[in-house]
Design a protein around this motif. Structure first.
Motif, PDB file in Angstrom:
ATOM      1  N   GLU A 220      45.936  36.790  35.059  1.00 21.99           N
ATOM      2  CA  GLU A 220      46.698  36.087  36.087  1.00 21.99           C
ATOM      3  C   GLU A 220      47.816  35.260  35.458  1.00 21.99           C
TER       4      GLU A 220
ATOM      5  N   TRP B  75      38.004  46.154  46.978  1.00 20.97           N
ATOM      6  CA  TRP B  75      38.026  45.516  45.669  1.00 20.97           C
ATOM      7  C   TRP B  75      36.631  45.375  45.078  1.00 20.97           C
TER       8      TRP B  75
ATOM      9  N   SER C  41      43.024  33.922  46.137  1.00 24.43           N
ATOM     10  CA  SER C  41      41.959  34.696  46.769  1.00 24.43           C
ATOM     11  C   SER C  41      40.618  34.271  46.177  1.00 24.43           C
TER      12      SER C  41
ATOM     13  N   ALA D 274      49.596  34.366  44.398  1.00 23.50           N
ATOM     14  CA  ALA D 274      48.667  34.420  45.524  1.00 23.50           C
ATOM     15  C   ALA D 274      47.356  33.737  45.167  1.00 23.50           C
TER      16      ALA D 274
ATOM     17  N   LEU E   8      43.950  43.837  39.350  1.00 26.10           N
ATOM     18  CA  LEU E   8      44.000  42.841  40.416  1.00 26.10           C
ATOM     19  C   LEU E   8      44.638  41.532  39.967  1.00 26.10           C
ATOM     20  N   PHE E   9      44.133  40.953  38.892  1.00 19.74           N
ATOM     21  CA  PHE E   9      44.526  39.585  38.564  1.00 19.74           C
ATOM     22  C   PHE E   9      45.956  39.493  38.046  1.00 19.74           C
TER      23      PHE E   9
ATOM     24  N   VAL F 236      44.843  37.565  52.492  1.00 20.57           N
ATOM     25  CA  VAL F 236      44.667  38.269  51.225  1.00 20.57           C
ATOM     26  C   VAL F 236      43.236  38.769  51.103  1.00 20.57           C
TER      27      VAL F 236
ATOM     28  N   ARG G 298      48.435  41.257  39.201  1.00 18.84           N
ATOM     29  CA  ARG G 298      49.239  41.276  40.427  1.00 18.84           C
ATOM     30  C   ARG G 298      49.086  39.988  41.224  1.00 18.84           C
ATOM     31  N   GLN G 299      47.892  39.423  41.197  1.00 21.67           N
ATOM     32  CA  GLN G 299      47.705  38.143  41.880  1.00 21.67           C
ATOM     33  C   GLN G 299      48.580  37.073  41.242  1.00 21.67           C
TER      34      GLN G 299
ATOM     35  N   PHE H 162      48.595  41.507  48.170  1.00 20.24           N
ATOM     36  CA  PHE H 162      49.057  40.184  47.773  1.00 20.24           C
ATOM     37  C   PHE H 162      50.389  39.801  48.397  1.00 20.24           C
TER      38      PHE H 162
END
Length: 325
Positions: free
Chosen positions: A187, A35, A61, A59, A50-51, A26, A53-54, A18
């Motif tokens: 997120e 992933w 994606s 970011a 993942l989400f 990305v 950190r996104q 990210f």
């Protein structure tokens, strides 16, 4: 189940992914990390990795496309996008009648470059089917709005051939919605954590009356209340994801509603701490504020979900079982 060491290694790899600026970069980095393979093996257990950190990186994606496509039992890949419900809603974005498919919804940053898109459509009898259509047959229009950096697009289509398709049960769509809501909640939590970090950094470096403003009680209270809001939302999101990687619909809806509401609380407190600098285009805060406003409207906004969850509790006269943490 993924052990703690593997989870840490995957989390570090995702964090590096990210750091890329463009959504396409990305996507390529997420492919390299593996992933989709991790999602297939671990299910919802990798969603927070993942989400969150996104959200922290602000970011964009196509990870949500992968998640929803896989949740419906369909093959997910970098060339397949998913048509999301319209902003604020969560009903099927498509409809079928007399063999024709019509749709109106949203797409993530992946949609513009994808070869195909999965569309969930409801028939006249209410039965759900998932169709895969070529994106070249769809009208795709970029959305400016409050957060153009997210890369959302409006997706429309009429008179498309509605042959074949996969039958989708209402329970399967509820499960996919639950996974998507848990992801968006994570997120929102990630974005909230970065807003708090930015406000804290300002509080320890900005000096007034000979002291850092973080020394004043009013500022400390706002930062502390922001942390409580984040931690409570994270606890709800964690409770929605079961030990086997499944995601429970009711807890996921509660987590999404709480994350959306609490993110606004965090934004309000952090803006007060940042004061004038938080309004400037040069400061990163406004990017995260814009992002939480947009994320709150995906797959059902906090106000709508809270009202509907409350109506359900009143109707059923039964509280949900407490999660085993």
């Amino acid at each position: 189940m993924m052990d703690a060491e593997t989870a840490d290694l995957l989390g570090e790899s995702l964090e590096r992914a990210f750091r890329h600026a463009a959504a396409a970069e990305v996507e390529a980095a997420l492919d390299e990390v593996g992933w989709r393979e991790a999602l297939a093996e671990e299910g919802g257990a990798v969603v927070p990795l993942l989400f969150t950190r996104q959200g922290m990186a602000n970011a964009a994606s196509g990870a949500l496309d992968d998640l929803l496509t896989a949740a419906l039992g369909l093959p997910a890949d970098a060339g397949t996008a998913f048509v999301l419900p319209e902003f604020g809603g969560y009903g099927a974005p498509g409809s079928t009648e007399d063999g024709a498919l019509a749709l109106r919804g949203l797409g993530t940053a992946r949609m513009s470059g994808a070869a195909r898109a999965v569309v969930l459509a409801a028939g006249r009898d209410g039965a759900l089917r998932a169709f895969t259509v070529e994106t070249g047959k769809l009208g795709v229009r970029p959305i400016g709005g409050v957060d153009p950096r997210l890369g959302l697009v409006a997706v429309e289509g009429r008179g498309l051939t509605a042959s074949g398709g996969s039958a989708i049960t209402a329970a399967a769509w509820e499960g996919a919605l639950a996974a998507g809501r848990a992801a968006v909640a994570c997120e929102l939590i990630g974005a909230s954590r970065t807003m708090l970090r930015l406000a804290r950094e300002h509080a320890v470096t900005r000096v007034q009356f000979g002291r850092p403003i973080g020394a004043f009680q009013a500022v400390r209270h706002r930062l502390a209340e922001s942390l409580v809001a984040i931690e409570s939302a994270e606890a709800a999101a964690t409770a929605a994801i079961e030990p086997d990687g499944g995601v429970s619909p009711l807890p996921a809806g509660m987590a999404k509603a709480l994350a959306g509401r609490n993110a606004r609380t965090v934004a309000r407190h952090c803006q007060q701490v940042l004061a004038g600098v938080g309004f400037t285009a040069e400061h990163d805060f406004h990017h995260y504020f814009r992002r939480i406003l947009t994320l709150d409207g995906l797959l059902g906004d906090a106000r709508t979900l809270t009202r509907e969850l409350g109506e359900g509790l009143l109707r059923d006269r039964r509280l949900p079982a407490a999660p085993c943490l």
